[in-house]
Write a protein that holds these residues in place. Structure first.
Motif, mmCIF file in Angstrom:
data_model
loop_
_atom_site.group_PDB
_atom_site.id
_atom_site.type_symbol
_atom_site.label_atom_id
_atom_site.label_comp_id
_atom_site.label_asym_id
_atom_site.label_seq_id
_atom_site.Cartn_x
_atom_site.Cartn_y
_atom_site.Cartn_z
ATOM 1 N N LEU A 80 0.374 -1.611 0.207
ATOM 2 C CA LEU A 80 0.396 0.360 -0.197
ATOM 3 C C LEU A 80 0.691 0.980 0.283
ATOM 4 N N LEU A 81 2.086 1.276 0.574
ATOM 5 C CA LEU A 81 2.732 2.205 0.668
ATOM 6 C C LEU A 81 4.001 2.931 -0.799
ATOM 7 N N CYS A 82 3.712 1.515 -1.610
ATOM 8 C CA CYS A 82 4.955 1.559 -2.297
ATOM 9 C C CYS A 82 4.919 1.407 -3.481
ATOM 10 N N LEU A 83 3.722 0.865 -3.483
ATOM 11 C CA LEU A 83 3.449 0.270 -5.266
ATOM 12 C C LEU A 83 3.314 1.962 -6.103
ATOM 13 N N PRO A 84 2.845 1.790 -7.638
ATOM 14 C CA PRO A 84 3.392 2.955 -8.097
ATOM 15 C C PRO A 84 1.811 3.338 -7.578
ATOM 16 N N TYR A 85 1.593 4.662 -8.193
ATOM 17 C CA TYR A 85 0.215 5.063 -8.383
ATOM 18 C C TYR A 85 -1.020 4.992 -8.862
ATOM 19 N N LYS A 86 -0.322 4.282 -9.637
ATOM 20 C CA LYS A 86 -1.136 3.736 -11.508
ATOM 21 C C LYS A 86 -2.017 1.987 -10.277
ATOM 22 N N LEU A 87 -0.773 1.605 -9.449
ATOM 23 C CA LEU A 87 -1.255 0.226 -9.047
ATOM 24 C C LEU A 87 -2.389 0.487 -6.989
ATOM 25 N N GLY A 88 -2.691 2.551 -7.325
ATOM 26 C CA GLY A 88 -2.652 2.205 -6.076
ATOM 27 C C GLY A 88 -2.556 2.490 -4.861
ATOM 28 N N GLY A 89 -0.860 2.298 -5.203
ATOM 29 C CA GLY A 89 -0.008 2.359 -3.515
ATOM 30 C C GLY A 89 0.569 4.206 -4.124
ATOM 31 N N TYR A 90 1.303 4.376 -2.703
ATOM 32 C CA TYR A 90 1.936 5.773 -2.489
ATOM 33 C C TYR A 90 2.773 6.229 -3.520
ATOM 34 N N LYS A 187 9.843 11.788 -0.142
ATOM 35 C CA LYS A 187 9.023 11.780 -0.762
ATOM 36 C C LYS A 187 7.564 12.932 -0.524
ATOM 37 N N ARG A 188 7.808 13.468 -2.200
ATOM 38 C CA ARG A 188 6.460 15.099 -2.118
ATOM 39 C C ARG A 188 5.909 13.260 -2.949
ATOM 40 N N LEU A 189 4.948 13.552 -2.531
ATOM 41 C CA LEU A 189 3.863 13.074 -3.029
ATOM 42 C C LEU A 189 2.817 13.778 -3.878
ATOM 43 N N ARG A 190 2.755 13.418 -5.425
ATOM 44 C CA ARG A 190 1.744 13.772 -6.979
ATOM 45 C C ARG A 190 1.002 13.462 -7.258
ATOM 46 N N TYR A 191 -0.283 12.649 -6.204
ATOM 47 C CA TYR A 191 -1.581 11.913 -7.059
ATOM 48 C C TYR A 191 -2.305 12.097 -7.242
ATOM 49 N N VAL A 192 -2.971 11.955 -8.228
ATOM 50 C CA VAL A 192 -4.267 13.082 -9.014
ATOM 51 C C VAL A 192 -5.484 12.730 -8.355
ATOM 52 N N ASP A 193 -6.119 13.232 -7.471
ATOM 53 C CA ASP A 193 -8.151 12.270 -6.917
ATOM 54 C C ASP A 193 -8.984 13.505 -7.819
ATOM 55 N N PRO A 194 -9.782 12.193 -7.401
ATOM 56 C CA PRO A 194 -10.559 11.166 -7.481
ATOM 57 C C PRO A 194 -9.783 9.645 -7.650
ATOM 58 N N PHE A 196 -6.738 8.797 -8.318
ATOM 59 C CA PHE A 196 -5.939 7.857 -7.050
ATOM 60 C C PHE A 196 -6.239 7.091 -6.331
ATOM 61 N N THR A 197 -7.731 8.014 -5.207
ATOM 62 C CA THR A 197 -8.187 6.938 -4.245
ATOM 63 C C THR A 197 -9.068 6.161 -4.363
ATOM 64 N N ARG A 198 -9.580 6.222 -5.543
ATOM 65 C CA ARG A 198 -10.422 4.495 -5.576
ATOM 66 C C ARG A 198 -9.331 3.837 -6.915
ATOM 67 N N LYS A 199 -8.624 3.969 -6.853
ATOM 68 C CA LYS A 199 -7.787 2.375 -7.402
ATOM 69 C C LYS A 199 -6.916 2.297 -5.564
ATOM 70 N N HIS A 200 -6.562 3.277 -4.955
ATOM 71 C CA HIS A 200 -6.035 3.176 -3.915
ATOM 72 C C HIS A 200 -6.940 1.675 -3.188
ATOM 73 N N ILE A 201 -8.388 2.334 -2.692
ATOM 74 C CA ILE A 201 -9.251 1.568 -1.752
ATOM 75 C C ILE A 201 -9.368 0.457 -2.252
ATOM 76 N N ALA A 202 -9.284 0.093 -3.827
ATOM 77 C CA ALA A 202 -9.864 -0.995 -4.712
ATOM 78 C C ALA A 202 -8.712 -2.015 -4.107
ATOM 79 N N LEU A 203 -6.952 -1.858 -3.956
ATOM 80 C CA LEU A 203 -5.537 -2.306 -4.032
ATOM 81 C C LEU A 203 -6.371 -2.529 -2.613
ATOM 82 N N ARG A 204 -6.510 -1.750 -1.594
ATOM 83 C CA ARG A 204 -6.319 -2.356 -0.150
ATOM 84 C C ARG A 204 -7.531 -3.281 -0.097
#
Length: 219
Positions: A80-90, A187-194, A196-204
């Motif tokens: 959850l912390l380390c996967l790339p944004y496109k996979l739902g990680g930070y 690390k400077r977080l550069r994800y784009v919502d919403p 990213f949040t949808r991908k992160h929740i799906a991954l979690r």
């Protein structure tokens, strides 16, 4: 496995193979002394099988694996912390899992042990993320040991961040945890919502799906 599992579940299997735990069908994961293999060995094996079905997905999965996970929840945290944004990680840089920190002789008076092991550690940033298992909440000896281990890390100059089951399963709480880890690792977080949040929740949800039965036993 790559021919029938999703990418996320395939990575979970890879972490398990390269870690010191084994999932059980009817209870908490069991510990084993040594990993069955390593990320490097898995990568070499996949690369040496050019005609194997599922090879492309397996090569993609192995890019994100880490050696040394000691529990299913350490695996979930790392992903959850380390996967790339496109996979739902930070997209936070990978930690060293179960990293050993030795107490120098000059600090032995401040510690009750010669070394301790961090769940997820970024040595250069002197940051340790510790998973606080529900299984040990009511175990006074384990609580005492964990407290003394954290005190030792703090005395050695480490920042210690604790993650719990509730934090992992609460989107807002986990976002705050990720923000803390990102800040301390530079690390400077550069994800784009919403999106990213949808991908992160799906991954979690996908990662925790296979662990719900074990969670009730104290993950």
């Amino acid at each position: 496995m790559a021919s029938r599992l999703s990418l996320a579940h395939l990575m979970q299997v890879g972490f398990e193979l390269c870690g010191t735990y084994a999932l059980a069908e009817d209870g908490p994961a069991k510990q084993r002394k040594e990993p069955l293999t390593s990320v490097g060995e898995l990568k070499s094996f996949i690369e040496s099988a050019p005609n194997a079905y599922g090879r492309a997905k397996a090569l993609r999965a192995v890019r994100y694996l880490m050696d040394g996970s000691a529990s299913p929840m350490e695996t979930v945290l790392a992903m959850l912390l380390c996967l790339p944004y496109k996979l739902g990680g930070y997209a936070i840089p990978q930690p060293v899992l179960n990293y050993r920190v030795d107490a120098p002789p000059s600090m032995r008076k401040l510690a009750d042990r010669s070394f301790c092991v961090c769940d997820l550690c970024w040595p250069a940033a002197k940051l340790s993320v510790e998973y606080d298992s529900k299984r040990y909440h009511t175990d006074p000896e384990r609580q005492d040991s964990d407290a003394r281990r954290r005190n030792m890390l703090i005395a050695l100059g480490y920042n210690v961040v604790t993650a719990s089951w509730n934090q992992v399963t609460d989107g807002g709480a986990f976002n705050r945890l990720a923000q803390q880890v990102a800040k301390q690792t530079g690390k400077r977080l550069r994800y784009v919502d919403p999106a990213f949040t949808r991908k992160h929740i799906a991954l979690r949800d996908e990662l925790l799906e296979s662990l719900h039965r074990s969670a009730e036993d104290g993950l």
